[in-house]
Design an enzyme around this catalytic site. Structure first.
Site, short mmCIF file in Angstrom:
data_model
loop_
_atom_site.label_atom_id
_atom_site.label_comp_id
_atom_site.label_asym_id
_atom_site.label_seq_id
_atom_site.Cartn_x
_atom_site.Cartn_y
_atom_site.Cartn_z
N LYS A 181 0.82 -1.21 0.00
CA LYS A 181 0.00 0.00 0.00
C LYS A 181 0.85 1.26 0.00
O LYS A 181 0.48 2.27 -0.59
CB LYS A 181 -0.97 0.00 1.19
CG LYS A 181 -2.09 -0.99 0.99
CD LYS A 181 -3.25 -0.71 1.93
CE LYS A 181 -4.35 -1.75 1.73
NZ LYS A 181 -5.35 -1.69 2.82
N LYS A 187 -5.35 -11.66 -8.73
CA LYS A 187 -6.59 -11.92 -8.01
C LYS A 187 -7.70 -10.96 -8.43
O LYS A 187 -7.44 -9.81 -8.75
CB LYS A 187 -6.34 -11.76 -6.50
CG LYS A 187 -6.42 -13.06 -5.74
CD LYS A 187 -6.13 -12.87 -4.26
CE LYS A 187 -7.24 -12.20 -3.49
NZ LYS A 187 -6.98 -12.11 -2.04
N LYS A 203 -11.58 -5.51 -6.18
CA LYS A 203 -12.62 -4.48 -6.26
C LYS A 203 -12.06 -3.15 -6.74
O LYS A 203 -12.81 -2.26 -7.12
CB LYS A 203 -13.30 -4.33 -4.90
CG LYS A 203 -12.37 -3.82 -3.81
CD LYS A 203 -13.09 -3.75 -2.48
CE LYS A 203 -12.17 -3.24 -1.40
NZ LYS A 203 -12.82 -3.20 -0.08
#
Ligand code: TRP
Length: 327
Positions: free
Chosen positions: A111, A193, A196
């Site tokens: 992140k 993966k 969203k």
């Protein structure tokens, strides 16, 4: 009954990958455990977000979870920030967390790389808040995806350290990985993966039938080197077929694949219709819940009250043990 705790972020759509990998297990766990599920808005603040959109995101997630089968009466479903004790315990755990361990967290490093302009202290301390979430309820089991195992290790380390410093208080919670981990890959890039944050990669649980059909139709099938092995895209479609279609349908398509007679259009058409059918009741229940926001708010208020009752007791014990009392 063993106590289970898990959390889900309010930002972004809940998709079929989340459902197959996590939410579906949560629903099952309710039968044999005392479950607490939290919509973790405080965690969502660690990356740039839209404050005006947050309330709606939170309500939407609550509606989706209930629509999936999370029962707000049997379980406790609430919003993290509504129970102030999370931040209080987080502070206390801050004081016993080694900085080095936080800096080594892979999710933090990822992140921090993605949000170079905003590497705030909350992003670093994110796993401490997560540990506080869990320990605040003395949860024994935490159902999460594989990507959370490092955070759960920290949680156990902090429980052990707290117990050592201040006396036996917290159980060391177990990580509960999904039994048959359906790892659902991105439709538009089956080597990563389903996510969203990547439009086109996922099918939201509330997606309209035509949206589902279009997403499946566009799914990548031919990545990777040509050869004997099934390409990742086709393998991903078979994973989904396995989850959403009847066993004889799956067997039929597998046989066609082996024979070399499989047409991807047929596979995609069947899969799309089966996903449409499976998601219809979820989409309808979610819409009904969102049509009556006052009732939904009441459910979350009730959940927060029940969560707070537990949290308050645990914090009284923690304050006593850490010397935050007048004697
Ligand atoms: N970090 C988790 C995730 O991104 C969400 C989360 C926050 C959580 N607090 C938790 C999960 C406590 C389990 C237990 O998926």
């Amino acid at each position: 009954m063993a106590r289970v705790f898990s959390g889900i972020q309010p930002t972004g759509d809940i998709h079929i990958g989340n459902y197959l990998g996590a939410v579906r297990n949560w629903v099952k766990l309710q039968d044999e455990h005392e479950c607490i599920f939290s919509i973790v808005d405080l965690h969502a603040m660690t990356i740039p977000y839209d404050a005006k959109a947050m309330p709606r995101e939170v309500l939407d997630k609550a509606a989706t979870l209930i629509a999936c089968g999370i029962d707000p009466e049997r379980s406790i479903l609430y919003v993290q920030s509504h129970v102030r004790e999370h931040t209080e315990l987080c502070w206390i755990l801050n004081t016993i967390t080694p900085l080095g361990q936080l800096e080594r967290m892979t999710q933090f490093k990822d992140k921090a790389r993605q949000h170079k302009q905003n590497v705030n202290a909350g992003l670093l301390n994110y796993p401490i808040l997560q540990a506080a979430d869990i320990l605040l309820y003395k949860a024994e089991m935490v159902p999460v995806g594989e990507d959370q195992t490092q955070h759960l290790e920290l949680t156990r380390d902090l429980a052990r350290k707290f117990n050592h410093l201040f006396g036996e208080t917290f159980p060391e919670p177990k990580t509960l990985l999904p039994e048959h981990a359906a790892r659902v890959m991105a439709l538009n890039d089956p080597t990563s993966k389903m996510s969203k944050s990547v439009p086109g990669s996922y099918i939201a649980l509330h997606a309209e039938p035509d949206e589902i059909r279009a997403l499946v139709r566009r799914a990548v099938t031919d990545t990777g080197p040509a050869g004997d092995a099934m390409s990742p895209g086709v393998a991903n479609l078979f994973t989904l077929l396995q989850e959403f279609s009847a066993p004889d349908v799956v067997a039929g398509f597998r046989a066609a694949y082996e024979d070399g007679t499989l047409r991807y259009v047929d596979l995609k058409q069947q899969l799309a219709e089966d996903i449409v059918k499976a998601l219809a009741p979820i989409r309808e229940r979610r819409a009904a819940l969102l049509a009556d926001l006052d009732t939904l708010r009441d459910m979350l208020r009730d959940g927060a009250e029940r969560a707070r009752a537990i949290a308050r007791e645990v914090m009284a014990e923690v304050r006593e043990k850490t010397g935050l009392v007048l004697g």
